[in-house]
Design a protein around this motif. Structure first.
Motif, PDB file in Angstrom:
ATOM      1  N   ASP A 148       0.834  -1.202   0.000  1.00  0.00           N
ATOM      2  CA  ASP A 148       0.000   0.000   0.000  1.00  0.00           C
ATOM      3  C   ASP A 148       0.865   1.248   0.000  1.00  0.00           C
ATOM      4  O   ASP A 148       0.622   2.196  -0.758  1.00  0.00           O
ATOM      5  CB  ASP A 148      -0.907   0.002   1.239  1.00  0.00           C
ATOM      6  N   ILE A 149       1.882   1.201   0.855  1.00  0.00           N
ATOM      7  CA  ILE A 149       2.784   2.351   0.919  1.00  0.00           C
ATOM      8  C   ILE A 149       3.532   2.510  -0.393  1.00  0.00           C
ATOM      9  O   ILE A 149       3.650   3.615  -0.935  1.00  0.00           O
ATOM     10  CB  ILE A 149       3.799   2.176   2.069  1.00  0.00           C
ATOM     11  N   LEU A 153      -0.220   6.663   7.011  1.00  0.00           N
ATOM     12  CA  LEU A 153      -1.138   5.533   6.830  1.00  0.00           C
ATOM     13  C   LEU A 153      -1.189   4.653   8.075  1.00  0.00           C
ATOM     14  O   LEU A 153      -1.923   3.678   8.125  1.00  0.00           O
ATOM     15  CB  LEU A 153      -0.694   4.683   5.630  1.00  0.00           C
ATOM     16  N   ASN A 154      -0.402   5.010   9.094  1.00  0.00           N
ATOM     17  CA  ASN A 154      -0.373   4.232  10.320  1.00  0.00           C
ATOM     18  C   ASN A 154       0.018   2.777  10.030  1.00  0.00           C
ATOM     19  O   ASN A 154      -0.656   1.832  10.423  1.00  0.00           O
ATOM     20  CB  ASN A 154      -1.754   4.293  10.999  1.00  0.00           C
ATOM     21  N   TYR A 155       1.093   2.670   9.329  1.00  0.00           N
ATOM     22  CA  TYR A 155       1.570   1.348   8.903  1.00  0.00           C
ATOM     23  C   TYR A 155       2.090   0.511  10.076  1.00  0.00           C
ATOM     24  O   TYR A 155       2.846   0.995  10.908  1.00  0.00           O
ATOM     25  CB  TYR A 155       2.697   1.519   7.879  1.00  0.00           C
ATOM     26  N   LYS A 156       1.662  -0.722  10.146  1.00  0.00           N
ATOM     27  CA  LYS A 156       2.133  -1.628  11.182  1.00  0.00           C
ATOM     28  C   LYS A 156       2.706  -2.882  10.534  1.00  0.00           C
ATOM     29  O   LYS A 156       1.956  -3.720  10.052  1.00  0.00           O
ATOM     30  CB  LYS A 156       0.990  -2.023  12.113  1.00  0.00           C
ATOM     31  N   PRO A 157       4.023  -2.990  10.480  1.00  0.00           N
ATOM     32  CA  PRO A 157       4.641  -4.144   9.819  1.00  0.00           C
ATOM     33  C   PRO A 157       4.152  -5.454  10.434  1.00  0.00           C
ATOM     34  O   PRO A 157       4.115  -5.594  11.641  1.00  0.00           O
ATOM     35  CB  PRO A 157       6.136  -3.940  10.070  1.00  0.00           C
ATOM     36  N   ASN A 158       3.756  -6.363   9.622  1.00  0.00           N
ATOM     37  CA  ASN A 158       3.247  -7.653  10.083  1.00  0.00           C
ATOM     38  C   ASN A 158       4.413  -8.567  10.456  1.00  0.00           C
ATOM     39  O   ASN A 158       5.133  -9.068   9.601  1.00  0.00           O
ATOM     40  CB  ASN A 158       2.408  -8.276   8.975  1.00  0.00           C
ATOM     41  N   GLN A 159       4.549  -8.769  11.748  1.00  0.00           N
ATOM     42  CA  GLN A 159       5.684  -9.554  12.237  1.00  0.00           C
ATOM     43  C   GLN A 159       5.558 -11.028  11.893  1.00  0.00           C
ATOM     44  O   GLN A 159       6.526 -11.776  11.951  1.00  0.00           O
ATOM     45  CB  GLN A 159       5.841  -9.397  13.749  1.00  0.00           C
ATOM     46  N   LEU A 160       4.341 -11.450  11.605  1.00  0.00           N
ATOM     47  CA  LEU A 160       4.138 -12.841  11.234  1.00  0.00           C
ATOM     48  C   LEU A 160       4.830 -13.111   9.901  1.00  0.00           C
ATOM     49  O   LEU A 160       5.591 -14.065   9.744  1.00  0.00           O
ATOM     50  CB  LEU A 160       2.637 -13.106  11.090  1.00  0.00           C
TER      51      LEU A 160
END
Lengths: 355, 355
Positions: free
Chosen positions: B10-11, B50-57
């Motif tokens: 998205d980014i 965008l308040n991005y939160k990297p998916n650690q999974l």
DNA sequence: CTGAAAGCGCTTACAG
DNA sequence: CTGAAAGCGCTTACAG
């Protein structure tokens, strides 16, 4: 780094079927998808032989949930929170989930980081005893879709489901008990984190009841961090200056423990020199001499309710009254530490004797 | 279920670069890969917006590690393990890791399940206080490549790195102290889980020292599960039958707490009627009356060592003496509960007085 | 009954 | 300086 030894694909190849079949079998959906008994057995046998360990990361990534919930408290080594953690852990286990436990040390910045961390790890939801000043940030997380329930500490009109106990009433009951017993110079030992709802409401309840009797109370704030040292210094100073309260209310168990310790060191007798009451009942309070008057919290109920609410959010089930504040009752255990002893060498005692 | 709102892609699309660039920037490798400052800033800004939160999974799946370690103990609400947990949590945090804490209730089957669960979740390693009868299974996990360190409890020649304290010496020191003080009818309160190395070694040390003096000791096993009830019943029976030991060694803090509670209920005076000593020092032991003689463990050292060893395994660094047993020293805190009081109404007292 | 394929979101050689 | 592609290991429609 560490490489997953055997994957679905390894089993599939080894048995001579597709990954899909193996996945289905492993998840107990063989029958549902009409996979032959023979294939099922062979897959299962092979998986066992190869010591297959399904990678939950991949599963979580695909499925969108992880069967993991986060628990954030101020300090997991505090008996109260340790008990909370144990309860939550058992509840989670009952639905096949795990708990990641984190301590904030009452540090807002740390709490912020931990919430972020847990979200990034895709926990399914968070149970939080927050140290924040207000609910603003938390409300953002919540409305952003993070399953969240607040326990122990809450915020006014936060709109976030919260499970707490009636702290005000606890403080009030203690004050009423002390007043009725005959004490007249009350003090309350509170924490520097006095914006925290628990602390605040306990103190308010205590003050309220004393004010009803027209009694002023002495309030002392102890800095979170060096509770033991600060309490010791306070009592020592007061004791030397002959400026002691006749009864004390410690707003949590750490404070009460520090008081007991200091009184022991300084030779202050409880309840003869000063009565002691506190919030949070610890096992040892009931059998030491003097036993300690304490408000006990329904830990199991708090956890059960909080967990249930969280699960509803996770399952996206509508639930009536979600977002509401649940206030559970406390119980005041009156023990020897707050027994009134007629002072023998003070003005009051003369007055009492004159009667 | 819950959908990750915004992903790398998205980014990337939003800024007009590829996922790779975004990934590099987010991981602070922009400079290293010569990404223009302008692009870097734009990506960072967009991510924040965008308040991005990297998916650690996803990250963990790709990278093969999760920055998560598992801690398995018998009961997280026991003060000793709560303190351990807190220490490990802080150590883990210092290297950017989280801890998943689990309790086994001394149940081998549950322990087995938890280990499996944690492995499936791809924890980077496990710190374990095991309830197993022997090291066989654990050795398999270990040689299978699972970073593992045993704490608190160990097995003979397990080959698995272990950090424990000198339990034998603790028991021995207690017995020697009691013997030297003048006690003659010792008892030890142990747990039904007597195969556990800690319990076993403490009892052995205690027995050994008494046997050196030619004294027989009374051993009673308390079933894990209803400690409080069983201790109460034991003491009640003995007290009524006038068959009490003159000194007691409780092998852990739960047992000691149960003894204090029962003695309080039954009116048994410590140390006049019976002395009390135990393993694991609790804060309140030092300031109650009587203060309680206890062996204290170097919790912080245990955790530091264990964590260090685990990290070495995770990083696959060779380390001399890995697989070795590390035995830390304990300290015996002698307090009032084991002060010898000359019995006044017993045969012994007459003998003593005759001298 | 079973296989091929897409896709979860990320990182990292590889190629330009 | 940057993009396209592969692949981590799983699940689930979809097609046969």
């Amino acid at each position: 780094m560490k490489k997953q030894r055997v994957s679905l694909d390894d089993i599939a190849r080894s048995v001579g079927v597709s990954k899909a079949v193996v996945s289905l079998v492993m998840n107990g959906k063989a029958e549902q998808y009409g996979i032959s008994e023979r294939t099922r057995i062979r897959v299962l046998d092979r998986a066992r032989d190869l010591n297959y360990k399904p990678n939950q990361l991949a599963r979580g990534l695909r499925l969108g949930y992880t069967n993991t919930i986060g628990l954030i408290v101020s300090d997991i080594s505090n008996s109260f929170y340790a008990a909370i953690a144990r309860n939550i852990e058992d509840l989670a286990a009952s639905v096949g989930s795990n708990v990641i436990i984190c301590s904030t040390d009452e540090d807002i910045e740390k709490e912020r980081k931990l919430i972020k961390l847990l979200r990034n790890r895709q926990v399914d939801g968070i149970i939080l005893s927050s140290s924040q000043e207000n609910a603003e940030e938390l409300r953002n997380y919540y409305s952003d879709g993070l399953p969240l329930v607040l326990i122990d500490r809450c915020f006014e009109n936060s709109g976030i489901p919260s499970v707490v106990v009636d702290n005000f009433n606890g403080g009030k009951q203690i004050a009423e008990h002390l007043s009725k017993s005959g004490f007249q110079k009350p003090m309350v030992l509170t924490l520097s984190t006095s914006h925290i709802s628990t602390v605040k409401h306990r103190v308010e309840g205590y003050k309220y009841a004393w004010q009803q009797k027209g009694v002023k109370i002495d309030t002392v704030e102890i800095p979170f961090g060096d509770i033991s040292g600060a309490v010791s210094e306070l009592l020592m100073t007061r004791f030397k200056q002959n400026f002691m309260p006749d009864c004390l209310f410690a707003v949590n168990n750490n404070l009460a423990t520090a008081v007991l310790q200091s009184c022991n060191n300084l030779g202050i007798r409880i309840p003869e020199d000063m009565a002691l009451t506190c919030f949070d009942d610890l096992p040892y309070f009931s059998f030491i001499k003097p036993s300690v008057t304490a408000v006990s919290q329904p830990i199991s109920d708090i956890c059960t309710q909080a967990f249930e609410i969280l699960m509803h959010q996770i399952k996206q089930e509508e639930i009536e009254g979600l977002g509401k504040l649940s206030v559970l009752s406390i119980v005041l255990n009156i023990r020897d530490s707050s027994r009134f002893v007629i002072p023998s060498d003070s003005e009051e005692s003369k007055i009492l004797k004159d009667k």
